[in-house]
Scaffold this active site. Structure first.
Site, PDB file in Angstrom:
ATOM      1  N   LYS A 210       0.858  -1.187   0.000  1.00 39.26           N
ATOM      2  CA  LYS A 210       0.000   0.000   0.000  1.00 39.26           C
ATOM      3  C   LYS A 210       0.895   1.238   0.000  1.00 39.26           C
ATOM      4  O   LYS A 210       1.804   1.352   0.839  1.00 39.26           O
ATOM      5  CB  LYS A 210      -0.861  -0.053   1.257  1.00 39.26           C
TER       6      LYS A 210
HETATM    7  C1  E4P Z   1      -8.148   1.937   3.956  1.00 42.80           C
HETATM    8  O1  E4P Z   1      -7.407   1.148   3.480  1.00 42.80           O
HETATM    9  C2  E4P Z   1      -7.926   2.636   5.241  1.00 42.80           C
HETATM   10  O2  E4P Z   1      -7.247   1.758   6.096  1.00 42.80           O
HETATM   11  C3  E4P Z   1      -9.192   3.006   5.956  1.00 42.80           C
HETATM   12  O3  E4P Z   1     -10.342   2.644   5.226  1.00 42.80           O
HETATM   13  C4  E4P Z   1      -9.211   4.371   6.540  1.00 42.80           C
HETATM   14  O4  E4P Z   1     -10.444   4.593   7.178  1.00 42.80           O
HETATM   15  P1  E4P Z   1     -10.697   5.776   8.208  1.00 42.80           P
HETATM   16  O5  E4P Z   1     -10.952   7.023   7.441  1.00 42.80           O
HETATM   17  O6  E4P Z   1     -11.911   5.343   8.968  1.00 42.80           O
HETATM   18  O7  E4P Z   1      -9.464   5.872   9.069  1.00 42.80           O
END
Ligand code: E4P
Length: 218
Positions: free
Chosen positions: A83
């Site tokens: 990622k």
């Molecule tokens: C996606 O890969 C992220 O880990 C995640 O969806 C972030 O979500 P949040 O905005 O609730 O922190």
């Protein structure tokens, strides 16, 4: 539509994986920090029982170090997805790792323009954050709609739309209506998907009536 679970809590992942509904996992540095555990141990443990894509995020901000981190994380298991943030260095890293055959999830996407760039560099997944857009009084689902429409115009764009920052069952249903490929859902929101007061009420009444018959199936 694929369901990923958005957590680094291995106990939660094991529990929800038993439902047979979990196709993969996403983590991020904040979720790893919340787990209180060593990053590579967590990813290795998740990959020991999840066969689908497991996203592990780089921590560096320059492409050469991101690539080195990506190479190290990709060695943990064949289903690790690297990622990277949607920065110019993240996009360069995505291009190199994707060309090498490694799956890449480009995260922190907040515009259709950014999503086009991720597809150009061969990302396996683009992660638009719907909840964080809603938080600033925009409509996260408008972005999902735009990205799905744009990607559908170009056969060469194979990047999957992974709806992230999901906060509620409505986000999941809206993402499905728009044809998004994947939603990554926090455990609490996943549990909200199957809860319904009319289901509980109906079941209670069926069980009472059944008890009144004095019968047993087994
Ligand atoms: C996606 O890969 C992220 O880990 C995640 O969806 C972030 O979500 P949040 O905005 O609730 O922190």
């Amino acid at each position: 539509m694929k369901f990923f679970i958005d957590t680094a809590d291995v106990g939660e992942i094991r529990d929800l994986a038993e439902t047979g509904m979990i196709d993969g996992v996403t983590t991020n540095p904040s979720l790893i920090a919340q787990s209180g555990r060593e990053f590579t141990d967590v990813i290795e443990e998740i990959c020991s029982f999840i066969d689908g894509p497991v996203s592990a995020e780089v921590a560096a901000t320059d492409a050469p170090t991101m690539i080195k981190e990506g190479h190290k994380l990709a060695k943990i298991a064949k289903n690790v997805v690297i990622k990277v943030p949607l920065t110019i260095d993240g996009l360069k890293t995505c291009k190199i790792l994707s060309d090498e055959g490694t799956m890449v999830n480009v995260t922190l996407c907040f515009s259709a323009a950014q999503a086009i760039l991720a597809a150009k560099v061969g990302a396996t997944f683009i992660s638009p954050f719907v909840g964080r857009l809603d938080d600033i009084a925009l409509d996260g689902m408008d972005l999902i709609s735009d990205i799905c429409d744009i990607y559908a115009n170009y056969q060469e764009f194979t990047t999957q739309v992974l709806v992230a920052s999901v906060r509620s069952p409505k986000h999941v249903v809206d993402a499905a209506s728009l044809g998004a490929d994947v939603v990554t859902i926090p455990p609490s929101a996943l549990r909200q998907l199957y809860n319904h007061p009319l289901t509980d009420k109906g079941l209670e009444s069926f069980l009472n009536d059944w008890a009144g018959t004095g019968q047993s199936i087994l």
